[in-house]
Scaffold this active site. Structure first.
Site, PDB file in Angstrom:
ATOM      1  N   ALA A   1      82.036 114.233  12.986  1.00 12.69           N
ATOM      2  CA  ALA A   1      81.783 114.629  14.411  1.00 12.69           C
ATOM      3  C   ALA A   1      82.100 113.417  15.321  1.00 12.69           C
ATOM      4  O   ALA A   1      81.882 113.642  16.546  1.00 12.69           O
ATOM      5  CB  ALA A   1      80.492 115.227  14.288  1.00 12.69           C
ATOM      6  N   THR A   2      82.064 112.168  15.011  1.00 12.94           N
ATOM      7  CA  THR A   2      82.035 111.088  16.008  1.00 12.94           C
ATOM      8  C   THR A   2      83.384 110.138  15.751  1.00 12.94           C
ATOM      9  O   THR A   2      84.087 109.528  16.489  1.00 12.94           O
ATOM     10  CB  THR A   2      80.885 110.199  15.954  1.00 12.94           C
TER      11      THR A   2
ATOM     12  N   GLY B   1      87.136 109.837  13.153  1.00  8.14           N
ATOM     13  CA  GLY B   1      88.109 109.958  12.045  1.00  8.14           C
ATOM     14  C   GLY B   1      88.221 108.807  10.929  1.00  8.14           C
ATOM     15  O   GLY B   1      88.858 107.959  11.810  1.00  8.14           O
TER      16      GLY B   1
ATOM     17  N   HIS C   1      85.278 121.206   3.382  1.00  6.60           N
ATOM     18  CA  HIS C   1      84.138 120.933   4.064  1.00  6.60           C
ATOM     19  C   HIS C   1      83.738 119.623   3.520  1.00  6.60           C
ATOM     20  O   HIS C   1      83.572 119.157   2.549  1.00  6.60           O
ATOM     21  CB  HIS C   1      83.345 121.934   3.703  1.00  6.60           C
ATOM     22  N   ASP C   2      83.603 118.715   4.810  1.00  6.76           N
ATOM     23  CA  ASP C   2      83.176 117.467   4.238  1.00  6.76           C
ATOM     24  C   ASP C   2      81.873 117.227   3.270  1.00  6.76           C
ATOM     25  O   ASP C   2      81.944 116.463   2.396  1.00  6.76           O
ATOM     26  CB  ASP C   2      82.910 116.344   5.374  1.00  6.76           C
ATOM     27  N   THR C   3      80.954 117.835   3.411  1.00  5.06           N
ATOM     28  CA  THR C   3      79.897 118.017   2.487  1.00  5.06           C
ATOM     29  C   THR C   3      80.156 118.373   1.146  1.00  5.06           C
ATOM     30  O   THR C   3      79.674 117.942   0.105  1.00  5.06           O
ATOM     31  CB  THR C   3      78.848 119.007   2.838  1.00  5.06           C
TER      32      THR C   3
ATOM     33  N   THR D   1      75.896 112.252  10.379  1.00  2.75           N
ATOM     34  CA  THR D   1      75.244 113.020  11.768  1.00  2.75           C
ATOM     35  C   THR D   1      74.083 114.081  11.211  1.00  2.75           C
ATOM     36  O   THR D   1      73.007 114.187  11.963  1.00  2.75           O
ATOM     37  CB  THR D   1      76.371 113.766  12.627  1.00  2.75           C
TER      38      THR D   1
ATOM     39  N   GLU E   1      72.525 108.306  17.008  1.00  3.86           N
ATOM     40  CA  GLU E   1      73.681 107.992  17.658  1.00  3.86           C
ATOM     41  C   GLU E   1      73.479 108.603  19.196  1.00  3.86           C
ATOM     42  O   GLU E   1      74.324 107.703  19.903  1.00  3.86           O
ATOM     43  CB  GLU E   1      74.752 108.996  16.917  1.00  3.86           C
TER      44      GLU E   1
ATOM     45  N   GLY F   1      77.121 107.652   5.173  1.00  2.00           N
ATOM     46  CA  GLY F   1      76.949 106.566   6.068  1.00  2.00           C
ATOM     47  C   GLY F   1      75.621 105.624   6.020  1.00  2.00           C
ATOM     48  O   GLY F   1      75.468 104.545   6.191  1.00  2.00           O
TER      49      GLY F   1
END
Length: 476
Positions: free
Chosen positions: A12-13, A15, A229-231, A251, A295, A392
């Site tokens: 979301a912030t 790439g 899906h990233d998760t 995020t 953030e 992260g």
């Protein structure tokens, strides 16, 4: 012989594009990073918050053209989608899930289809940002884009189409939409019809690890629909041994466990848990606000992250409490001011300094993790001794220690780059280089250093947790 793949992870912030090589173990190299924040565009009545997908695609193309990888896979955040016309062209830039167009829409949907029916059909938690309510907002506003559209693709599916020419949806990303029936393994057409959402725009769904074909940008590279899906990708890289709790941190904090079948009890629905598709498993989890609060604060402060961490160490703890999942913190804006307004409204000490507000955020995230972990234990009837945290936030030792103290459980932190690693692992399985999920996780354990955090002061944190819960349950 080493095998190399490209993992494209769009968050979301940021790439990020990685080369992941498998020999005796995995090596991960970040080769490109670019901003992916949403863009506000003026409209007639208000600004619209959208994603600049063509800009992201240009970044990806540049890397692919210079790559010697054998395959490429793309993962992104969930729920958002693009609409395309009969020629596969974008009808418009896709909306950002934090756009205000879905405010109040979920309740209007319940007037047409009862909440419990939606949960039984889909197995997915209720958030106003879900694809289902984004689409229903378009129905309610008589949006011409929805009338024009011939195809709907979730965000990673768009990139898979641009790269391979195949217009399909991958299972794990489709499952986030609340338009897909995880229990039945198909789009919930009856639900969509009741909400007057056109069903013909939904594509065929394929499992993670499907080879879509050769890349149109660079010959010789296979395009693989990874766990898109990233998760879902991150969970593949969680070095679980048997049952366990995982937190995919970014995020958002995705706090959950793996199940063989969806858990569709009334209690799971009332506590707003979700049953998202995973790689051969069901990801039973709860979405919670993660580093978004910090953030957004730092968009105002503009400080180095290490400087913020150091400032937290220099202030006393438990000066105030907040619920990070409150709706007032969901949308972009002046987050420090919103937090101060919340503290004033709840009769707490007003915190002004960066270290104080940041510590408040970290403590509240840790308490929220405990709140969710306790619910998972109750709903599944299982005991969990460890919490695996990837993503992260694992670089933040202070926060990892806070979560260990708040939950009273051992925290195993790492790997940091779990999402691109999991993305790559699914590609390696698809290529026959790794046998299955168990072997993939064994590769993770021998490839990366994992940090262990044990609870140091769980009694104090348990005492303060009860105080935090009063604010969690407060309606102000």
């Amino acid at each position: 012989m080493a095998v190399k793949v490209l993992s494209i992870d769009l968050g979301a912030t940021n790439g990020k594009i990685y080369e992941v090589e498998l020999k005796d173990r995995l090596t991960v190299k970040e080769i490109k990073r670019f901003r992916t924040e949403g863009t506000f565009l003026p409209g007639k009545d208000r600004e619209h918050f959208v994603w600049n997908l063509p800009g992201f695609y240009e970044e990806i193309k540049g890397v692919l053209e210079a790559s010697d990888a054998q395959s490429v896979g793309v993962d992104t955040w969930g729920v958002d989608f693009a609409l395309l016309d009969e020629n596969g062209r974008l009808v418009s830039l896709p909306y950002h899930y934090r756009d205000v167009r879905t405010k109040g829409v979920m309740k209007k949907a319940f007037e047409v289809v009862p909440k419990d029916e939606i949960f039984q059909r889909t197995g997915i938690q209720f958030m106003e940002i879900n694809t289902l309510y984004q689409l229903y907002s378009m129905v309610l506003s008589n949006d011409p884009f929805l009338k024009t559209a011939k195809h709907l693709l979730m965000i990673p599916d768009v990139f898979n189409f641009w790269l391979s020419g195949e217009m399909v949806s991958e299972y794990t990303i489709a499952s986030t939409s609340q338009c897909y029936s995880v229990p039945d393994g198909e789009w919930a057409y009856d639900l969509l019809e009741k909400l007057s959402i056109p069903t013909e725009i939904f594509p065929k769904v394929v499992p993670p690890g499907t080879v879509l074909g050769k890349c149109r940008v660079k010959k010789g590279i296979n395009v693989i629909a990874t766990a898109c899906h990233d998760t879902a990708s991150a969970v593949v890289a969680v070095p679980l041994e048997g049952e366990g709790i995982y937190i995919s941190s970014g995020t958002w904090f995705l706090v959950g466990t793996e199940l063989e079948e969806p858990l569709l009890t009334e209690e799971a629905m009332e506590r707003n848990f979700t049953n998202e598709g995973g790689y051969g498993k069901i990801r039973f989890l709860k979405n919670a606000t993660g580093m978004w609060l910090l953030e957004e604060c730092n968009r105002i402060w503009k400080k180095d992250y290490s400087e913020i961490i150091e400032s937290v160490r220099n202030v006393p703890g438990f000066q105030a409490f907040l619920d990070p999942d409150r709706e007032e913190f969901l949308h972009p804006g002046n987050m420090p001011e919103r937090i101060r307004n919340y503290l004033e409204r709840t009769g707490q000490k007003i915190l002004e300094r960066i270290g104080e507000i940041s510590r408040l955020i970290f403590e509240s995230l840790a308490f929220n993790c405990r709140w969710i972990v306790e619910q998972i234990k109750e709903l599944t009837g299982r005991r969990y001794e460890k919490i695996h945290i990837v993503g992260g936030a694992v670089k933040n030792d202070l926060l990892m220690g806070f979560i260990a103290d708040a939950t009273g459980k051992i925290v195993v932190a790492g790997p940091v780059d779990a999402t691109p690693i999991g993305n790559a692992l699914v590609q390696f399985i698809a290529m026959g280089e790794i046998k299955d999920l168990d072997e993939a996780r064994e590769v993770v354990r021998k490839s990366f250093e994992l940090k262990i955090f044990e609870p140091k002061n769980p009694e104090l944190w348990s005492e303060k947790y009860e105080e935090w819960r009063r604010y969690k349950e407060m309606r102000v």
